[in-house]
Every structure is written in C-alpha cells, then in structure tokens.
Design a protein around this motif. Structure first.
Motif, PDB file in Angstrom:
ATOM      1  N   ASP A 271      75.808  36.902  74.802  1.00 49.91           N
ATOM      2  CA  ASP A 271      75.597  37.777  75.952  1.00 49.91           C
ATOM      3  C   ASP A 271      74.361  38.408  76.014  1.00 49.91           C
ATOM      4  N   GLU A 272      73.898  38.541  77.278  1.00 49.97           N
ATOM      5  CA  GLU A 272      72.393  38.856  77.374  1.00 49.97           C
ATOM      6  C   GLU A 272      72.102  40.281  77.003  1.00 49.97           C
ATOM      7  N   GLY A 273      73.268  41.005  76.960  1.00 54.28           N
ATOM      8  CA  GLY A 273      73.107  42.574  76.732  1.00 54.28           C
ATOM      9  C   GLY A 273      72.954  42.677  75.065  1.00 54.28           C
ATOM     10  N   PHE A 274      72.492  44.033  74.905  1.00 55.01           N
ATOM     11  CA  PHE A 274      72.260  44.459  73.226  1.00 55.01           C
ATOM     12  C   PHE A 274      73.617  44.692  72.743  1.00 55.01           C
ATOM     13  N   ALA A 275      74.613  44.771  73.265  1.00 57.13           N
ATOM     14  CA  ALA A 275      75.891  44.942  72.683  1.00 57.13           C
ATOM     15  C   ALA A 275      77.176  44.549  73.727  1.00 57.13           C
ATOM     16  N   LEU A 276      78.084  44.081  72.970  1.00 57.53           N
ATOM     17  CA  LEU A 276      79.295  43.333  74.059  1.00 57.53           C
ATOM     18  C   LEU A 276      79.678  44.721  74.925  1.00 57.53           C
ATOM     19  N   GLY A 277      80.297  44.266  75.810  1.00 62.79           N
ATOM     20  CA  GLY A 277      80.802  45.081  77.035  1.00 62.79           C
ATOM     21  C   GLY A 277      80.719  44.769  78.378  1.00 62.79           C
ATOM     22  N   GLY A 278      79.596  44.130  78.526  1.00 63.87           N
ATOM     23  CA  GLY A 278      79.341  43.607  80.139  1.00 63.87           C
ATOM     24  C   GLY A 278      78.875  44.768  80.806  1.00 63.87           C
ATOM     25  N   GLN A 279      78.846  44.909  82.090  1.00 62.97           N
ATOM     26  CA  GLN A 279      78.409  46.040  82.939  1.00 62.97           C
ATOM     27  C   GLN A 279      79.203  47.104  82.910  1.00 62.97           C
ATOM     28  N   ILE A 280      80.608  46.709  82.971  1.00 63.71           N
ATOM     29  CA  ILE A 280      81.609  47.728  83.153  1.00 63.71           C
ATOM     30  C   ILE A 280      81.799  48.459  81.889  1.00 63.71           C
ATOM     31  N   TYR A 281      81.828  47.722  80.603  1.00 65.42           N
ATOM     32  CA  TYR A 281      82.220  48.561  79.606  1.00 65.42           C
ATOM     33  C   TYR A 281      80.841  48.528  78.595  1.00 65.42           C
ATOM     34  N   ARG A 282      79.564  48.788  79.300  1.00 64.51           N
ATOM     35  CA  ARG A 282      78.377  48.744  78.651  1.00 64.51           C
ATOM     36  C   ARG A 282      78.233  49.802  77.682  1.00 64.51           C
ATOM     37  N   LYS A 283      77.928  49.803  76.470  1.00 63.72           N
ATOM     38  CA  LYS A 283      77.667  50.452  75.425  1.00 63.72           C
ATOM     39  C   LYS A 283      76.282  51.295  75.389  1.00 63.72           C
ATOM     40  N   PRO A 284      76.597  52.701  75.319  1.00 61.37           N
ATOM     41  CA  PRO A 284      75.272  53.379  75.216  1.00 61.37           C
ATOM     42  C   PRO A 284      74.329  52.997  74.017  1.00 61.37           C
ATOM     43  N   THR A 285      72.971  52.989  74.509  1.00 61.38           N
ATOM     44  CA  THR A 285      71.847  52.871  73.397  1.00 61.38           C
ATOM     45  C   THR A 285      71.332  54.350  73.000  1.00 61.38           C
ATOM     46  N   ASN A 286      71.909  55.359  73.625  1.00 60.75           N
ATOM     47  CA  ASN A 286      71.272  56.631  73.371  1.00 60.75           C
ATOM     48  C   ASN A 286      72.592  57.466  73.546  1.00 60.75           C
ATOM     49  N   PRO A 287      73.580  57.439  72.415  1.00 63.39           N
ATOM     50  CA  PRO A 287      74.763  58.174  72.519  1.00 63.39           C
ATOM     51  C   PRO A 287      74.576  59.599  72.809  1.00 63.39           C
ATOM     52  N   GLU A 288      73.566  60.190  72.428  1.00 66.08           N
ATOM     53  CA  GLU A 288      73.397  61.675  72.543  1.00 66.08           C
ATOM     54  C   GLU A 288      73.391  62.030  73.929  1.00 66.08           C
ATOM     55  N   ARG A 289      72.800  61.272  74.702  1.00 64.35           N
ATOM     56  CA  ARG A 289      72.547  61.766  76.198  1.00 64.35           C
ATOM     57  C   ARG A 289      73.674  60.981  76.942  1.00 64.35           C
ATOM     58  N   ALA A 290      73.744  59.606  76.413  1.00 66.59           N
ATOM     59  CA  ALA A 290      74.522  58.730  77.469  1.00 66.59           C
ATOM     60  C   ALA A 290      75.963  59.401  77.748  1.00 66.59           C
ATOM     61  N   PRO A 291      77.000  59.231  78.692  1.00 66.52           N
ATOM     62  CA  PRO A 291      78.255  59.479  78.660  1.00 66.52           C
ATOM     63  C   PRO A 291      79.105  58.671  77.601  1.00 66.52           C
ATOM     64  N   ALA A 292      80.186  59.435  77.131  1.00 61.09           N
ATOM     65  CA  ALA A 292      80.966  58.319  76.038  1.00 61.09           C
ATOM     66  C   ALA A 292      81.615  57.307  76.905  1.00 61.09           C
ATOM     67  N   PRO A 293      81.395  56.142  76.036  1.00 61.49           N
ATOM     68  CA  PRO A 293      81.968  54.733  76.637  1.00 61.49           C
ATOM     69  C   PRO A 293      83.205  54.739  76.792  1.00 61.49           C
ATOM     70  N   HIS A 294      83.589  53.707  78.036  1.00 63.84           N
ATOM     71  CA  HIS A 294      85.122  53.630  78.212  1.00 63.84           C
ATOM     72  C   HIS A 294      86.005  53.260  77.186  1.00 63.84           C
ATOM     73  N   PRO A 295      87.344  53.870  76.886  1.00 61.71           N
ATOM     74  CA  PRO A 295      88.123  53.448  75.872  1.00 61.71           C
ATOM     75  C   PRO A 295      88.556  52.083  75.852  1.00 61.71           C
ATOM     76  N   ARG A 296      88.894  51.443  77.080  1.00 63.07           N
ATOM     77  CA  ARG A 296      89.130  49.970  77.091  1.00 63.07           C
ATOM     78  C   ARG A 296      88.062  49.103  76.508  1.00 63.07           C
ATOM     79  N   GLY A 297      86.928  49.661  76.623  1.00 64.15           N
ATOM     80  CA  GLY A 297      85.760  48.650  76.144  1.00 64.15           C
ATOM     81  C   GLY A 297      85.499  49.008  74.614  1.00 64.15           C
ATOM     82  N   GLU A 298      85.707  50.275  74.298  1.00 64.30           N
ATOM     83  CA  GLU A 298      85.857  50.477  72.690  1.00 64.30           C
ATOM     84  C   GLU A 298      86.901  49.620  72.229  1.00 64.30           C
ATOM     85  N   GLN A 299      88.137  49.454  72.654  1.00 70.87           N
ATOM     86  CA  GLN A 299      89.046  48.854  72.030  1.00 70.87           C
ATOM     87  C   GLN A 299      89.030  47.489  72.055  1.00 70.87           C
ATOM     88  N   LEU A 300      88.329  46.835  73.060  1.00 64.58           N
ATOM     89  CA  LEU A 300      88.234  45.260  73.000  1.00 64.58           C
ATOM     90  C   LEU A 300      87.026  45.026  72.031  1.00 64.58           C
TER      91      LEU A 300
END
Lengths: 464, 398
Positions: free
Chosen positions: A33-62
């Motif tokens: 995957d070209e991204g820095f973490a799995l998830g794709g666009q829809i389940y994109r993982k934050p690089t800056n978790p303090e500022r970014a909104p919480a990731p989607h639970p379905r993405g976290e589960q996958l």
C-alpha cells in the motif's frame, strides 16, 4: 516471507479483507500500500492522533485482524507498485528507490478509486481541491484545508467530508448537491433493507443542520474566481440534466472549494496485466471484466473493491473476502465445497446492499450539463496544460481516440497518464465528435504507474 | 454500410510515411484520401525523432539485423549501402525548408533542431576499432564525421560521463518531434485538399483487371485510381489483401522517457553501445531502444526497462536521480536488408509501397513522400527508386 503466494495491491477495506480471508486459509500474503499505514482513504489512520479525529472503528477492526495474522500477512507500507509484467510479475519500488520484482502465484487488485472532477473555468486555481484531499488533511494531521469552505458535487461522500470539516472547526459555507432534493428523498424507499446506512446518512444531514450548514440541492459550481488563488465561487441552479441557469448565478466568497462528482476505479494495473475491461459508467467508467468469483480475464488475477467498480467500503470489504477465498481456491488451499460455503453468505450480503447502491448510482449519475462548463481557454489536461480549444482542434482534425488525441494535443501525455483528465475529457470528446465513450476507449496504462527514478531500475539490469 | 466516395489516390496508414506521401501528392494537385487506423505500436509514435542519416546508415542502429544474420564474422555492425546513406542524407537536408513550409501552412512547429548533432560514445578498445571504421566509411562527402576527445565532449556536454575514450561526432544528425511532424504533414495535406479519415481500418482491396479499384474500410468504401501502402509494420498484411507478398516484419523497439528536465540539459543526441539518449524540446529525455522480433506484441519488458536505464546512467550519470515517466513500445517495419520498400508493385499496376522504414522512417519521410508521390503520378522521382523496389525480394517470395 519475501515470497508470498498472494500479492494484494491496496490496503483499504478490500485489500485488508482479502488478506485476512486468504491468510486464514493458511496462505502467505503480502499487502502493498502506498500509504504509511493500512486503511486506504476511507479508513485512513491518523499520523497526528492528538489533533486528528479518532479513526473509524471498522478500519481499526480490520487493521487488528491483519495484525493478528502477522505470521501469514506481510505488510509493505509506502511502497509503489508501478507495473505488472507477464507471468504475474509485480514491480514494486520502496521510498528509498529499492526495486524488486515479486512473483506471486496469485494477485488481488484492490487499488480503490480516485475522485472525479470536471473541468470548469478557474478549477486549476490554488484553493480548489477535492473533498478527498481535504479529508486526508483532516484525517492524518487534523489540519483544516481553509477557513471558509464550499463543497460541491454529488453523492454522500460530500456530506461525510462536510461533517468532518465541521468537527475540525471549519466554517462550511454550504454543500451544493447537483441532484434534486426529490431524488434524494426517494432513497429510503430503496434502502429499507439497509437501515443502518440510511441512519448514517441522516446523521450527517442532522449534524450539518445543527451546524447551520445549508445543503442546497440542484445546484452546481459553474466557475471559480481569483487572480492567484481562489476568492469566490459562482454557482447556479440546474435542470434535470444539470444544465445551469446562468441567469440565476450566485457568488460566494470562500477561500476553499472542494469539488467531487464521484469516483473513478483505478484500473491501470489490471490494464497493464492484460485484463479485459468493460465500460460501466454507472460504477465509475472502465472496470475489469470479472466473473462471479471476482476473477479477471487473466488467470490468477482477482479484482475487488472500488477499483473494480465503485460501490463503497462495505461492498469493498465483502468483495475482498470473496476474492481472498477465490484466490485460496485457485491455489488449491481450499476445496470447492469450502469455497461455496464461504461465498454464499457473502453474496447474500452483497445482494442486500445492492438496491441502495443502485439508487445512489442513479441519483449521482453524471448528467450532460456538467460538460457545458468548459470554455475555450479552460485547461482540460492539467499535467500538460492543454486547453479545451487545443483539444477540440485535435478532435476537429479527426482525433477521437485517447491515442490519437494524446499524440496530437499532448492531452493525457503527462505523468498522470490521463487518469485525472480523461474521464471528463473523453465525455467532452464524445459530445464534440458525436461518438460513444466505448469508441473512444480508456487511456492506455504504461509502466511506471507511480514515480520511480532511473537509478531505481538500473541495478536490476542483467549484464549482457 | 457507410457511403462510397472517390479519390485519385488512397494512402493507407497515417504514420509519418503515409502523411508525407499524402502531403506530397496533395501538393502535386492529386485528390488524396489518407486512412489511419491508430493502431497501438505504430513506429511513428514510438520513435524518438532522431534524424540520424549518417549514424544510422553507418551501423549505429541499422545494421543490427544484418549483423545478427552475419554473426560469426566478428566484424560488428556493418554499414548499409551507400545509396541508402545518400537517400537519408538528401532527405535530412529537407527538414529546414519543410519545417518552414509546414509552419506557414498549418501553424505547427515540428521542432526541427539544427545544431544538435549526434555523438557516438566510445567506451572501450573494441568500440574504438569499430569507431575508426565508421569514420572511414563515412568518407568526406557528407560533412565532417570526426572523432572527438573526452575534453571536447565535456566542453560541449558536461553531463556526459568522463569514463570514455572518445566519441564520434555526426554533424547534421539532429532531431525533430515525430508526432508533430506527422500531424503537420497530415494537416498540411488537408490544407492542400486531402481528406483524412481517422479510425478507418482497411478490410479489403477490391481488384479488377490487374488494378485496385476500391478500398473497403470500416469507415466506408473509396473508389480510387491508385493505392499507396504506407501501413508500416502492417504493410505485409495490407499487401496481402491484394494477394501481394512483401517481406515486412514488425521489429519491436521499447523506449523509456523521463520527466521534463530543463531544456538544454543535454545538448547532443547520444548513441552508445547500450542505447540512444536524446532530450526533446519539451524537456523529456527519451532513451531507446530495443531491436527485437516478437510478432505484434507491443508490451514492455521489465528487464529491458532496467537495461535501458542502466545504459542511460552509464552515458549520463546525472540521469540516476531523474524520474521515469513512461515506457512504451513501437513496431518498426523491418525488411531483410533493412532498406525500405518503395514504389510500384509488380503485381498490380496501380498499387504502390511506401513501407519498410525500419529505424529511419522519420528522417526518410520527406524524400520518401516525394519519390513515392512522383512514382504514383508517373513522374520521374528526384532520387532513383530502383534500389528500393519490392522486386528485389522476388527470390524470397517466389
């Protein structure tokens, strides 16, 4: 682990689900995957978790399911798959320009889709971007794309991004939806078997309502204004075919315009691998031909998710599972009975999702009025800065296919290989030349699909 | 079925040769219809546009098929016949005036460069011997082909590797934009009254009493007085529609192309043992090309992309960090002796060939257009066409 049985290209819902399904059957998989973490666009993982909104639970589960199968699933993040050559050889280059040729026994294509933006006057001004680009800024860094934002286009993705902007504290001036309000009101009729999804959509509308963000139906952006950057947007009401009423233009002062009219499947790797394509405008354009088990016309290559026809993340995850199982059967890891037993519930679920999906496709189907916005000096190919006047001159001189138009006007000759411009340019050409999109054909796909340096290739040369 | 139309001459094939023939015919007042099928793998679209009348005819690129055929002799690539070098040289001299004419006629700049020149880089002793022979073969009647010292090379093009022994400089072996040349010739022909039909695949040639009387395409049937076969690598297939056999075989050339660099990054066209390298007016650097028989396969091989990249970096080390934009392949029309097939077919009195351009179709295009047009119209060609008649292969096809 370097020689996985299956290479999966794309780490969104389809790719992750495919890996989990195949790995559960004991097969080794590599997800690239070209991204820095799995998830794709829809389940994109934050690089800056303090500022970014919480990731989607379905993405976290996958992501968790993939992590649990770390023995079988190798994940290569940040890597660029830039070509598929004969005999399922997959060329991949890492950010440090190390190049490798993988030779799996099966390939699952799950590259997703990219956004569809029509050319209109001013669309190349800084400040005009896609909803997906704005979403990436929010999801990874929690960064707002601008201060006063207008969204325009069609489809529920606009609403989702508008809500994320509101959550980030951005002033969203309005959401302009090209389709009519009555069309959208008919949606519950088709989605009664999928109430959760309908509820999700309603929640978006409620949130925007509470934030006093108007959703205006039956309006499109006709022009963006500004000298060096965007400062205002002109929009107008449209008829059923999305032709704007230019006597009723309104102007809105904004610094950011997000435009998206749906998505285009990323089929270039399938094309390069020699998979047959078919034209399906209802799901985004050209897609690989697939059988019931998501096998393409090339033995050993399967295609799942939005990259094989835009249908959203839920369908993508289901297709990923099916493709993973189909690849396992292709490689002899499971027998026919096991495969069929796994396929039946997946197919039932896909059938359940279908009516709502079909209704959405119909509401958001591109209308000819959208093609009326270009002016002679509007750029229609951004890479090579080809204007509509230049492209039309080539059409008038007899160029109606992608190949001949590219040769004569340079449209599509840039780094994006026509991926960005051709979905609309092909429609403009079809209208101008009075021929069909099928006659015009898809843009050709040539390696390398992503940027690599000559230095990344040279060490692989075999001495003669 | 689409309607029937008529033309004095139907030219089959909208590559550079077909466009040039159509232009030359239209300029002479003939009514011309040019048919193009826009087939993937057309040699014109996979050409780098090098106008290497000397370099190619002296065995830098051409000569490879002959060399392969003669392998064991151990002499390396051989030069092509003198008459062909003269043909290419004469054709090459046309570019400045042709560029001016086309610019006036249809407003297209074909990017014909005048002082680029071609450098053949000599890396080792074996090549040095080959290079000396090239200078000898070149003689002195086509400008001064001469050996350059490493210092001279560096002064001219500082990015060229310092790790070489010498280079041969071919003055006048410049370059042009092959796509713009083709488009300008096509539009020029149309400006002179020719008709262009795109996406027209030829399905049949209707013959009667030893003549072609009509061309049937999927864009209509055209009754005609003469037919020119300018179908490039597909030339044998078109000829076969008239029951004529000519020995044309597709010879694949794969090339890679970089992102646009500052124009002028490379001042010379380069040819090396591994590849050729040239920078186009837009700034892209084109690196080519393989010479291989693989039927009509227009795919690109990973291994060949890697060797072309390695060859380019050897010649110009700074290319190492440059981004590759695209790789593609074209099918050159190859003949057993690497010379084109031009002029009347013996079998039908109004069927003419203009194919077999192999590696030199672009540079040969201006003169090819002129001599074929003259031949079609019963005029005396300004350059003898006899060495290029299909007839010479009779022993092969009989």
């Amino acid at each position: 682990m370097s020689h996985s049985a299956i290479v999966i290209i794309g780490g969104g819902p389809a790719g992750m689900s495919a890996a989990v399904a195949a790995a559960t059957q004991g097969l080794s998989c590599t997800i690239i995957d070209e991204g820095f973490a799995l998830g794709g666009q829809i389940y994109r993982k934050p690089t800056n978790p303090e500022r970014a909104p919480a990731p989607h639970p379905r993405g976290e589960q996958l992501r968790a399911e993939v992590a649990k199968l770390a023995q079988q699933i190798q994940v290569r993040n940040g890597d660029n798959v830039w070509g598929i050559f004969d005999e399922l050889r997959v060329a991949v280059t890492s950010p440090d320009q190390h190049t490798e040729l993988l030779q799996p026994q099966a390939v699952i294509l799950a590259p997703g889709a990219h956004e569809l933006v029509p050319p209109f006057p001013g669309w190349t001004l800084p400040g005009v971007m896609t909803p997906g680009a704005a979403q990436t800024l929010i999801k990874t860094m929690g960064v707002a794309p601008g201060k006063r934002v207008l969204l325009a286009g069609t489809g529920p993705f606009l609403l989702a991004v508008a809500c994320q902007l509101v959550d980030t504290g951005v002033h969203v001036v309005a959401v302009l939806e090209a389709s009519s309000r009555p069309a959208w009101l008919s949606l519950p009729l088709h989605g009664f078997r999928t109430p959760k999804i309908l509820a999700e959509g309603l929640a978006y509308l409620n949130k925007l309502d509470r934030a006093h963000v108007p959703v205006r139906y039956g309006r499109i952006v006709v022009a963006a204004q500004g000298e060096t950057e965007l400062n205002a947007v002109e929009h107008a009401p449209v008829d059923a075919e999305w032709f704007p009423d230019n006597n009723r233009i309104e102007t809105e002062q904004v610094d950011t315009l997000l435009v998206g009219y749906g998505f285009v499947p990323r089929v270039q790797l399938a094309q390069m691998a020699g998979c047959n394509l078919e034209l399906r405008p209802d799901v985004g354009g050209w897609i690989p031909v697939r059988d019931r088990n998501l096998a393409t016309s090339v033995a050993g290559i399967f295609a799942a998710g939005d990259g094989a026809g835009v249908a959203g993340s839920l369908v993508a995850a289901l297709e990923g599972q099916l493709a993973g199982m189909a690849a396992a059967r292709f490689l002899g890891a499971i027998d026919e009975a096991t495969f069929t037993a796994a396929r039946d519930p997946i197919e039932q679920e896909l059938v359940r999702l279908k009516p709502l999906r079909r209704a959405l496709d119909k509401i958001s189907a591109l209308q000819p009025g959208l093609m009326s916005l270009v002016r002679d000096d509007t750029i229609v190919c951004r890479c090579e800065e080809v204007t509509w006047r230049e492209a039309r001159a080539a059409v008038d001189a007899g160029s109606t296919t992608y190949r001949s138009l590219k040769m004569t006007s340079r449209a599509g000759m840039g780094a994006c290989q026509g991926r960005f411009c051709w979905p609309f340019l092909s429609r403009l050409v079809a209208a101008e030349a009075k021929c069909s999109l099928a006659d015009i054909g898809p843009p050709s796909a040539r390696p390398p699909l992503g940027p690599i340096t000559l230095g990344a290739l040279a060490p692989q040369a075999q001495d003669k | 079925m689409p309607m029937t139309s008529t033309a004095d001459v139907v030219v089959i094939g909208g590559g550079v040769i077909g466009a040039s023939v159509a232009f030359a015919l239209a300029r002479r007042g003939a009514s011309v219809t040019l048919l193009d099928a826009s087939t993937p793998g057309r040699a014109t679209s996979a050409s780098a546009g090098g106008l290497w009348s000397l370099g190619e005819s002296l065995g830098l690129g051409c000569g490879v098929i002959l060399h392969t055929a003669q392998q064991g002799a151990g002499d390396g690539p051989a030069p092509l016949p003198r008459t062909f070098m003269d043909f290419l040289w004469t054709s090459n001299l046309r570019f400045p005036s042709l560029a001016a004419e086309l610019r006036t006629l249809c407003g297209i700049d074909i990017e014909a460069e005048s002082a680029t020149g071609l450098l053949y880089l000599v890396y080792d002793e074996e090549q040095e011997r080959h290079a000396s022979r090239i200078v000898e073969w070149a003689g002195s009647d086509h400008g001064s082909v001469e050996k350059w010292t490493p210092q001279h090379i560096r002064d001219r093009d500082p990015l060229i590797t310092h790790d070489l022994r010498s280079a041969i400089h071919f003055p006048g072996d410049n370059q042009v934009n092959p796509m713009l040349l083709t488009e300008a010739l096509k539009r020029g022909a149309c400006a002179k009254g020719a008709r262009f039909i795109a996406e027209a695949r030829v399905r049949a040639l209707r013959c009667s009493n030893g003549r072609v009387v009509a061309v049937e395409s999927d864009k209509g049937t055209i009754a005609c007085g003469a037919v020119v076969n300018a179908a490039g690598a597909w030339g044998a297939q078109i000829a076969r529609l008239a029951s004529i056999e000519i020995p044309i075989h597709p010879v694949r050339g794969q090339i890679i192309c970089t992102e646009a660099l500052q124009p002028g990054t490379l001042r010379s066209n380069l040819s090396t043992r591994d590849c050729y390298i040239l920078q186009k007016a837009h700034g892209e650097v084109i690196i080519g090309s393989t010479t291989e028989y693989c039927d009509f396969n227009t795919g690109v091989r990973y291994e060949d992309m890697c060797s072309l990249a390695a060859g380019a970096i050897r010649a110009v080390p700074a290319l190492r960090n440059v981004t590759l934009k695209r790789a593609w392949a074209g099918l050159r029309p190859g003949t057993p002796d690497e010379l084109p097939i031009l002029g009347p077919a013996a079998e039908l009195e109004n069927f003419f060939h203009a194919t077999g351009g192999f590696r030199t179709g672009i540079v040969a295009a201006p003169l090819t257009g002129e001599v074929v047009a003259a031949s079609v119209l019963g005029q005396t060609p300004e350059f003898p066409i006899e060495p290029f008649l299909a007839h010479r292969f009779q022993f092969l096809t009989a």
